[in-house]
Enzyme design. Structure first.
Site, PDB file in Angstrom:
ATOM      1  N   ASP A  19      18.451  39.882  13.937  1.00 53.28           N
ATOM      2  CA  ASP A  19      18.757  41.082  14.724  1.00 53.28           C
ATOM      3  C   ASP A  19      17.540  41.973  14.962  1.00 53.28           C
ATOM      4  OD1 ASP A  19      21.407  40.267  14.746  1.00 53.28           O
ATOM      5  OD2 ASP A  19      21.892  41.392  12.923  1.00 53.28           O
ATOM      6  N   GLN A 235      18.285  33.954  14.288  1.00 52.41           N
ATOM      7  CA  GLN A 235      18.149  34.453  12.908  1.00 52.41           C
ATOM      8  C   GLN A 235      16.696  34.868  12.640  1.00 52.41           C
ATOM      9  OE1 GLN A 235      20.094  31.182  13.136  1.00 52.41           O
ATOM     10  NE2 GLN A 235      21.673  32.604  13.740  1.00 52.41           N
ATOM     11  N   LEU A 343      11.012  51.386  17.470  1.00 52.92           N
ATOM     12  CA  LEU A 343      10.163  52.459  16.944  1.00 52.92           C
ATOM     13  C   LEU A 343      10.866  53.807  17.115  1.00 52.92           C
ATOM     14  CD1 LEU A 343       7.190  52.891  15.844  1.00 52.92           C
ATOM     15  CD2 LEU A 343       6.693  53.748  18.147  1.00 52.92           C
TER      16      LEU A 343
HETATM   17  P1  GDP Z   1      18.497  39.806  18.133  1.00 55.22           P
HETATM   18  O1  GDP Z   1      19.594  39.114  17.416  1.00 55.22           O
HETATM   19  O2  GDP Z   1      17.178  39.648  17.436  1.00 55.22           O
HETATM   20  O3  GDP Z   1      18.404  39.457  19.588  1.00 55.22           O
HETATM   21  O4  GDP Z   1      18.829  41.357  18.057  1.00 55.22           O
HETATM   22  P2  GDP Z   1      20.262  42.035  18.375  1.00 55.22           P
HETATM   23  O5  GDP Z   1      20.452  42.043  19.837  1.00 55.22           O
HETATM   24  O6  GDP Z   1      21.308  41.435  17.507  1.00 55.22           O
HETATM   25  O7  GDP Z   1      20.025  43.479  17.788  1.00 55.22           O
HETATM   26  C1  GDP Z   1      19.049  44.331  18.291  1.00 55.22           C
HETATM   27  C2  GDP Z   1      19.735  45.614  18.770  1.00 55.22           C
HETATM   28  O8  GDP Z   1      18.768  46.615  18.963  1.00 55.22           O
HETATM   29  C3  GDP Z   1      20.428  45.444  20.103  1.00 55.22           C
HETATM   30  O9  GDP Z   1      21.566  46.284  20.111  1.00 55.22           O
HETATM   31  C4  GDP Z   1      19.400  45.946  21.103  1.00 55.22           C
HETATM   32  O10 GDP Z   1      19.987  46.440  22.295  1.00 55.22           O
HETATM   33  C5  GDP Z   1      18.760  47.052  20.322  1.00 55.22           C
HETATM   34  N1  GDP Z   1      17.343  47.310  20.615  1.00 55.22           N
HETATM   35  C6  GDP Z   1      16.363  46.404  20.875  1.00 55.22           C
HETATM   36  N2  GDP Z   1      15.170  47.030  20.976  1.00 55.22           N
HETATM   37  C7  GDP Z   1      15.409  48.349  20.779  1.00 55.22           C
HETATM   38  C8  GDP Z   1      14.578  49.501  20.720  1.00 55.22           C
HETATM   39  O11 GDP Z   1      13.366  49.441  20.845  1.00 55.22           O
HETATM   40  N3  GDP Z   1      15.185  50.700  20.474  1.00 55.22           N
HETATM   41  C9  GDP Z   1      16.518  50.810  20.285  1.00 55.22           C
HETATM   42  N4  GDP Z   1      17.013  52.027  20.040  1.00 55.22           N
HETATM   43  N5  GDP Z   1      17.345  49.745  20.327  1.00 55.22           N
HETATM   44  C10 GDP Z   1      16.788  48.532  20.562  1.00 55.22           C
HETATM   45  P1  IMO Z   2      20.529  36.686  15.233  1.00 50.17           P
HETATM   46  O1  IMO Z   2      20.043  35.442  15.959  1.00 50.17           O
HETATM   47  C1  IMO Z   2      21.642  38.530  11.462  1.00 50.17           C
HETATM   48  C2  IMO Z   2      23.495  35.931   8.485  1.00 50.17           C
HETATM   49  C3  IMO Z   2      24.932  36.218   8.136  1.00 50.17           C
HETATM   50  C4  IMO Z   2      24.953  35.771   6.683  1.00 50.17           C
HETATM   51  C5  IMO Z   2      24.042  34.553   6.701  1.00 50.17           C
HETATM   52  C6  IMO Z   2      24.774  33.228   6.817  1.00 50.17           C
HETATM   53  O2  IMO Z   2      21.418  37.545  16.052  1.00 50.17           O
HETATM   54  O3  IMO Z   2      19.378  37.394  14.621  1.00 50.17           O
HETATM   55  P2  IMO Z   2      26.041  32.009   8.815  1.00 50.17           P
HETATM   56  O4  IMO Z   2      27.188  32.439   9.640  1.00 50.17           O
HETATM   57  O5  IMO Z   2      24.796  31.727   9.592  1.00 50.17           O
HETATM   58  O6  IMO Z   2      26.367  30.890   7.873  1.00 50.17           O
HETATM   59  O7  IMO Z   2      25.724  33.286   7.860  1.00 50.17           O
HETATM   60  O8  IMO Z   2      23.190  34.709   7.828  1.00 50.17           O
HETATM   61  N1  IMO Z   2      23.232  35.729   9.921  1.00 50.17           N
HETATM   62  C7  IMO Z   2      22.638  36.625  10.697  1.00 50.17           C
HETATM   63  N2  IMO Z   2      22.238  37.885  10.432  1.00 50.17           N
HETATM   64  N3  IMO Z   2      21.426  37.988  12.677  1.00 50.17           N
HETATM   65  C8  IMO Z   2      21.798  36.726  12.947  1.00 50.17           C
HETATM   66  O9  IMO Z   2      21.489  36.092  14.105  1.00 50.17           O
HETATM   67  C9  IMO Z   2      22.480  35.988  11.948  1.00 50.17           C
HETATM   68  N4  IMO Z   2      23.002  34.752  11.883  1.00 50.17           N
HETATM   69  C10 IMO Z   2      23.449  34.596  10.640  1.00 50.17           C
HETATM   70  O10 IMO Z   2      25.231  37.584   8.282  1.00 50.17           O
HETATM   71  O11 IMO Z   2      24.343  36.749   5.881  1.00 50.17           O
HETATM   72 MG    MG Z   3      21.485  39.500  16.653  1.00 48.02          MG
END
Ligand code: GDP
Ligand code: IMO
Ligand code: MG
Length: 458
Positions: A19, A235, A343
């Protein structure tokens, strides 16, 4: 290595516990690449893409799909729930094929070698988590672990069966019956309705069969045509099956090398590695998290950063930037440069802490996470404290416009990590991004982003 002025292939990898903002970065860069490839994981991933007033949540489909031109590939290292893939394709189509040129059909290619997630895998994931009780991993409950387990056990059904609906149903029925016995005998759990599951699988195969194509040769053909390839990891390094905080990890390899393995490509085709890291740290699910904040500051980061899972909606655990884990990630994943995300979430803080070491119960200092997660859970972070900037950075797009203390914070992280921060994200939207520095990766990113951002180099 010289990529000055042109786009080279690039691997985008999560540098923390997932994330980090990989979806935003992949979407931002995708326009400069001929192809975008997801190489690991399944619909446990949730990658968010935002621009203007549009909002997409990608789970299986590469985040590049939102960008008009790029072709998207799903590698053999993924685990694919066909029902989830159909839901996602439908939702993408609903969200504006015409409006933003998001066209799925014809642009998405699924390796025939990926393992399928069956409805029983999900039931097993949930039953096993329930049986673990307080020691649960906190999985996303999507069947990821059981599907990879069947793959390693050499009884998985793979995506080539989507081109043979009858074969899929026949073999699916047998495997799911075995899963059902496990559910009933070991976990005292409800078996899955096999008739319904088989019907769903057959319908899914009829729909998805045309998307199944070998990925490696197509990627090589791109490369021969001079296209650069963007590899999108899911991940993050600390969730990697081998190098993360085992057993609190996911069941796939999240490292850049897995991109070559997943596509059946020579590693030399991968290009440099861009590590995505938040300016602080979050984690979803169980497992050690040395810099976790259990207080009001943690709540503040969660609220300000909107730290709730894209996939499960669970609140994310929040804490300070962990430079020990991040350095480990840089070394383990061969991260050449970092994109520092969110940031803006730190804008209101008076001071900011960064973990620069771990202290063991006996007083010994460690400069890397130990292999044993139980040991990691007992370590106390050693912090350095830096002044906050208490100035809004939201939507700042020039390095020179950042407050001095923010630039100092970035400089401090660069020094600790030993690699440059070449992209800083100041908001969730594509356009809320600044590019900085020079060198191979910075040049490649500038070339990829092109005119997407009105960003002169600072
Ligand atoms: P990913 O799994 O690595 O693609 O990340 P996610 O999408 O699960 O989580 C990142 C979250 O942070 C999302 O809700 C994005 O919209 C948000 N996000 C990404 N970059 C920024 C940033 O620079 N500032 C803020 N406030 N939110 C951001
Ligand atoms: P993105 O690509 C954050 C975490 C789960 C759990 C562990 C194992 O959006 O960054 P699983 O379902 O994979 O067997 O769960 O890994 N997990 C993630 N946490 N972002 C993800 O994907 C995740 N994918 C799995 O929360 O702790
Ligand atoms: Mg994510």
């Amino acid at each position: 290595m010289s990529f000055t002025g042109s786009v080279s292939s690039l691997v985008v990898v999560g540098g923390q516990w997932g994330d980090e903002g990989k979806g935003k970065v992949v979407d931002l860069l995708a326009g400069g690449f001929g192809a975008v490839v997801r190489y690991n994981g399944g619909h446990n991933a949730g990658h968010t893409v935002k621009f203007a007033d549009r909002h997409f949540a990608l789970h299986l489909v590469p985040s590049g799909i939102v960008h008009g031109g790029s072709l998207c590939y799903m590698g053999a290292g993924m685990v694919v729930d066909p029902l989830a893939l159909i839901r996602e394709m439908d939702s993408l189509a609903d969200q504006g094929v015409e409006v933003e040129g998001v066209e799925v059909e014809g642009r998405l290619f699924l390796s025939p070698r990926a393992a399928l997630i069956l409805p029983t895998h999900q039931a097993m994931d949930l039953a096993r988590e329930a049986a673990r009780g307080g020691g649960s991993i906190g999985t996303t409950g999507r069947g990821i672990g059981p599907a990879y387990q069947d793959l390693a056990q050499r009884r998985a059904l793979r995506t080539h069966l989507l081109t043979d609906p009858a074969g899929l149903v026949e073999r699916g029925r047998k495997l799911m019956a075995a899963h059902n016995r496990e559910l009933e005998l070991l976990y005292d759990a409800e078996p899955v309705d096999l008739e319904r599951a088989c019907e769903q699988l057959e319908a899914a195969a009829n729909r998805l069969g045309p998307f199944v194509h070998e990925v490696g040769p197509r990627i090589e053909a791109h490369v021969e045509r001079g296209d650069a390839i963007l590899f999108e990891g899911a991940q993050g390094v600390m969730l990697d099956l081998l190098h993360g905080t085992y057993p609190f990890v996911t069941s796939s390899s999240c490292l850049p090398g897995a991109a070559a393995v997943s596509c059946g490509l020579p590693p030399r085709l991968l290009g440099p590695v861009l590590g995505i890291m938040k300016a602080y740290v979050t984690r979803v699910g169980g497992g050690p998290f040395p810099t976790e904040l259990h207080d009001a500051l943690g709540d503040h980061l969660r609220r300000r950063g909107n730290e709730f899972g894209t996939t499960t909606g669970r609140p994310r655990r929040c804490g300070w930037f962990d430079a020990v884990a991040a350095r480990f990630a840089v070394r383990t994943a061969g991260i050449d440069a970092v994109a520092l995300m969110k940031l803006d979430v730190l804008d209101e803080l008076e001071e900011i802490r960064v973990a620069v070491g771990y202290r063991a119960p006996g007083g010994k200092l460690l400069d890397a996470p130990p292999a044993d997660a139980r040991m990691l859970a007992e370590l106390e972070p050693v912090y350095e404290t830096l002044p906050g900037w208490r100035t809004p950075t939201t939507a700042v797009t020039r390095d020179g416009d950042l407050p001095g203390a923010a630039r100092d914070y970035i400089g401090f992280l660069e020094e600790r990590l030993g690699v440059p921060v070449v992209l800083v994200s100041t908001g969730p939207r594509r356009e809320e991004t600044l590019l900085r520095g020079d060198g191979a990766v910075a040049d490649c990113i500038r070339a990829a982003v092109g005119s997407e951002l009105a960003v002169p180099s600072a």
